[in-house]
Design an enzyme around this catalytic site. Structure first.
Site, mmCIF file in Angstrom:
data_model
loop_
_atom_site.group_PDB
_atom_site.id
_atom_site.type_symbol
_atom_site.label_atom_id
_atom_site.label_comp_id
_atom_site.label_asym_id
_atom_site.label_seq_id
_atom_site.Cartn_x
_atom_site.Cartn_y
_atom_site.Cartn_z
ATOM 1 N N ASN A 9 0.625 -1.262 -0.435
ATOM 2 C CA ASN A 9 -0.075 -0.276 0.219
ATOM 3 C C ASN A 9 1.187 1.344 0.195
ATOM 4 O O ASN A 9 1.732 1.085 1.302
ATOM 5 C CB ASN A 9 -0.684 -0.343 1.270
ATOM 6 C CG ASN A 9 -1.855 1.424 1.445
ATOM 7 O OD1 ASN A 9 -1.838 2.044 1.120
ATOM 8 N ND2 ASN A 9 -2.462 1.142 2.264
ATOM 9 N N TRP A 10 1.094 2.067 -1.531
ATOM 10 C CA TRP A 10 1.845 3.114 -1.237
ATOM 11 C C TRP A 10 1.227 4.362 -0.428
ATOM 12 O O TRP A 10 2.069 5.958 -0.619
ATOM 13 C CB TRP A 10 2.491 3.180 -2.183
ATOM 14 C CG TRP A 10 3.226 1.681 -2.839
ATOM 15 C CD1 TRP A 10 3.540 1.115 -2.749
ATOM 16 C CD2 TRP A 10 4.139 2.442 -4.501
ATOM 17 N NE1 TRP A 10 4.196 -0.222 -3.361
ATOM 18 C CE2 TRP A 10 4.219 0.950 -4.959
ATOM 19 C CE3 TRP A 10 3.712 3.293 -6.021
ATOM 20 C CZ2 TRP A 10 5.044 0.698 -5.661
ATOM 21 C CZ3 TRP A 10 4.352 2.307 -6.607
ATOM 22 C CH2 TRP A 10 4.726 1.188 -7.570
ATOM 23 N N LYS A 11 -0.124 4.107 0.052
ATOM 24 C CA LYS A 11 -0.713 5.209 0.109
ATOM 25 C C LYS A 11 -0.500 6.657 -0.755
ATOM 26 O O LYS A 11 0.097 6.675 -1.610
ATOM 27 C CB LYS A 11 -0.096 5.335 2.212
ATOM 28 C CG LYS A 11 0.073 4.677 2.344
ATOM 29 C CD LYS A 11 -0.002 4.464 4.232
ATOM 30 C CE LYS A 11 -0.018 3.490 4.802
ATOM 31 N NZ LYS A 11 0.149 3.392 6.062
ATOM 32 N N HIS A 95 -9.420 1.313 4.841
ATOM 33 C CA HIS A 95 -8.663 1.477 5.423
ATOM 34 C C HIS A 95 -8.602 2.627 7.014
ATOM 35 O O HIS A 95 -9.227 3.414 6.959
ATOM 36 C CB HIS A 95 -7.194 1.720 4.399
ATOM 37 C CG HIS A 95 -5.795 2.266 5.803
ATOM 38 N ND1 HIS A 95 -5.919 2.915 5.919
ATOM 39 C CD2 HIS A 95 -5.056 0.960 5.186
ATOM 40 C CE1 HIS A 95 -4.591 2.687 6.477
ATOM 41 N NE2 HIS A 95 -3.835 1.725 5.638
ATOM 42 N N GLU A 97 -6.291 4.952 7.902
ATOM 43 C CA GLU A 97 -6.653 6.155 7.934
ATOM 44 C C GLU A 97 -7.556 7.062 6.757
ATOM 45 O O GLU A 97 -8.188 7.868 7.029
ATOM 46 C CB GLU A 97 -5.246 6.373 6.542
ATOM 47 C CG GLU A 97 -3.978 6.074 7.881
ATOM 48 C CD GLU A 97 -2.954 5.955 6.519
ATOM 49 O OE1 GLU A 97 -3.035 5.894 5.674
ATOM 50 O OE2 GLU A 97 -2.030 5.132 7.647
ATOM 51 N N GLU A 167 -5.794 -4.882 10.693
ATOM 52 C CA GLU A 167 -4.588 -3.913 11.155
ATOM 53 C C GLU A 167 -4.652 -3.274 12.754
ATOM 54 O O GLU A 167 -5.899 -2.500 12.091
ATOM 55 C CB GLU A 167 -4.951 -2.978 9.573
ATOM 56 C CG GLU A 167 -4.351 -3.983 8.022
ATOM 57 C CD GLU A 167 -3.966 -2.840 7.471
ATOM 58 O OE1 GLU A 167 -2.544 -3.022 6.734
ATOM 59 O OE2 GLU A 167 -4.342 -1.481 7.295
ATOM 60 N N GLY A 173 2.417 2.477 11.083
ATOM 61 C CA GLY A 173 3.930 3.354 9.975
ATOM 62 C C GLY A 173 3.974 3.856 12.262
ATOM 63 O O GLY A 173 5.136 4.279 12.180
ATOM 64 N N SER A 213 2.970 -1.949 10.313
ATOM 65 C CA SER A 213 4.889 -2.242 10.849
ATOM 66 C C SER A 213 5.236 -3.987 9.973
ATOM 67 O O SER A 213 6.222 -4.748 10.797
ATOM 68 C CB SER A 213 5.266 -2.319 11.592
ATOM 69 O OG SER A 213 4.415 -0.446 12.054
ATOM 70 N N GLY A 234 2.935 -1.180 3.822
ATOM 71 C CA GLY A 234 2.895 0.341 4.222
ATOM 72 C C GLY A 234 4.807 0.913 3.835
ATOM 73 O O GLY A 234 4.921 0.409 2.775
ATOM 74 N N GLY A 235 4.914 0.982 4.906
ATOM 75 C CA GLY A 235 6.579 1.550 5.099
ATOM 76 C C GLY A 235 7.329 1.129 3.462
ATOM 77 O O GLY A 235 7.941 1.611 3.109
HETATM 78 P P1 PGA Z 1 2.888 -0.166 7.604
HETATM 79 O O1 PGA Z 1 1.507 0.485 7.438
HETATM 80 O O2 PGA Z 1 3.446 -1.216 6.979
HETATM 81 O O3 PGA Z 1 3.291 1.647 7.165
HETATM 82 O O4 PGA Z 1 2.982 0.337 9.222
HETATM 83 C C1 PGA Z 1 0.038 -0.361 6.731
HETATM 84 C C2 PGA Z 1 -1.060 -0.286 6.170
HETATM 85 O O5 PGA Z 1 -1.216 0.672 7.038
HETATM 86 O O6 PGA Z 1 -1.332 -0.906 5.444
#
Ligand code: PGA
Length: 261
Positions: A9-11, A95, A97, A167, A173, A213, A234-235
């Site tokens: 997930n590149w956000k 998600h 966010e 999640e 993050g 994470s 994500g990251g």
């Molecule tokens: P993260 O994000 O790996 O940076 O914790 C995961 C996500 O939000 O899907």
């Protein structure tokens, strides 16, 4: 073991040039991985470009969000048929966010999941508790409600392709991963809930990803848990080395457990 999914997930990261570069690096490194479903979810503006690059590869394209109507006067929104037309096969829905910053609720998640399925794409429906909810020992209740409401009104045939991502918000993050045991506990509860709501069959087939994470150092321990079927990353998906490492480690684990193709 179910066939795993590793999804990046590149956000809101990567302009088009950066997206092309990252996609090329991933493509080159994982072309021979055939026992993991590999998915990347770039920002909307890069989907078309990246989609073209993924034609005839083993990497699938995902969007990070969608709107539930097919088309219309909804300024700024993107419909599922539009996503499909640029090559998306998956859409991430709900998600945390989006829930936190953009007002998404179980009700909007439900409408979006329906739109994705009706257009024959695969929803990755995200659920997870906040730190306060975990500390108040409400994790299981919160997650069960999110799953139940997110899927309200759908019958089993409708959900054959559904993917769920657990999640925990406090792990996204933050560098704080849930321990494999903490993640497994919630994954098992979600799987059981699917059995109660639908059937043993759907519950044994549905893929439940862990996100929060995930990195090359913890993927194997997470993947060794019975009910964890992959990761939403994500990251660690923003740099090719980390993401490739996660994919290869997952693939090697599958090979050890006899999952090929
Ligand atoms: P993260 O994000 O790996 O940076 O914790 C995961 C996500 O939000 O899907």
């Amino acid at each position: 073991m179910r066939r795993p999914i590793i999804a990046g997930n590149w956000k809101m990261y990567k302009n088009v040039n950066e997206a092309v570069e990252l996609t090329n690096e991933i493509k080159r490194a994982v072309f021979n991985v055939n026992n993991v479903d590999i998915v990347i979810a770039p920002p909307f503006v890069n989907l078309s470009e990246v989609g073209d690059m993924l034609l005839e590869t083993n990497i699938r394209l995902s969007a990070q969000n969608c709107y539930w109507e097919q088309e219309g006067a909804f300024t700024g929104e993107i419909s599922v048929p539009m996503l499909k037309s640029v090559g998306c096969q998956y859409v991430i829905i709900g998600h945390s966010e989006r829930r936190k910053y953009f007002g998404e609720t179980d009700c909007t998640v439900n409408k979006k999941v329906a739109a994705v399925i009706e257009n024959e794409l695969i929803p990755i429906m995200c659920v997870g508790e906040t730190l306060e909810e975990r500390e108040a020992e409400k994790t299981l209740e919160v997650v069960k409600t999110q799953v139940t409401e997110g899927l309200a009104g759908f019958d089993e045939a409708y959900l054959k392709t559904l993917v769920i991502a657990y999640e925990p918000v406090w792990a996204i993050g933050t560098g704080k991963t849930a321990t494999p045991g903490q993640a497994q506990e919630v994954h098992a509860v979600i799987r059981n809930l699917i059995k109660d709501l639908y059937s043993e069959n759907l519950s044994s087939e549905i893929r439940i990803l862990y996100g929060g994470s995930v990195n090359p150092g913890n993927i194997e321990n997470l993947m060794n848990e019975t009910d964890i079927d992959g990761g939403l990353i994500g990251g660690a998906s923003l740099k090719s080395e980390g993401f490739i490492d996660i994919i290869k480690k997952t693939s090697n684990l599958c090979t050890k457990k006899g999952i090929e193709e």
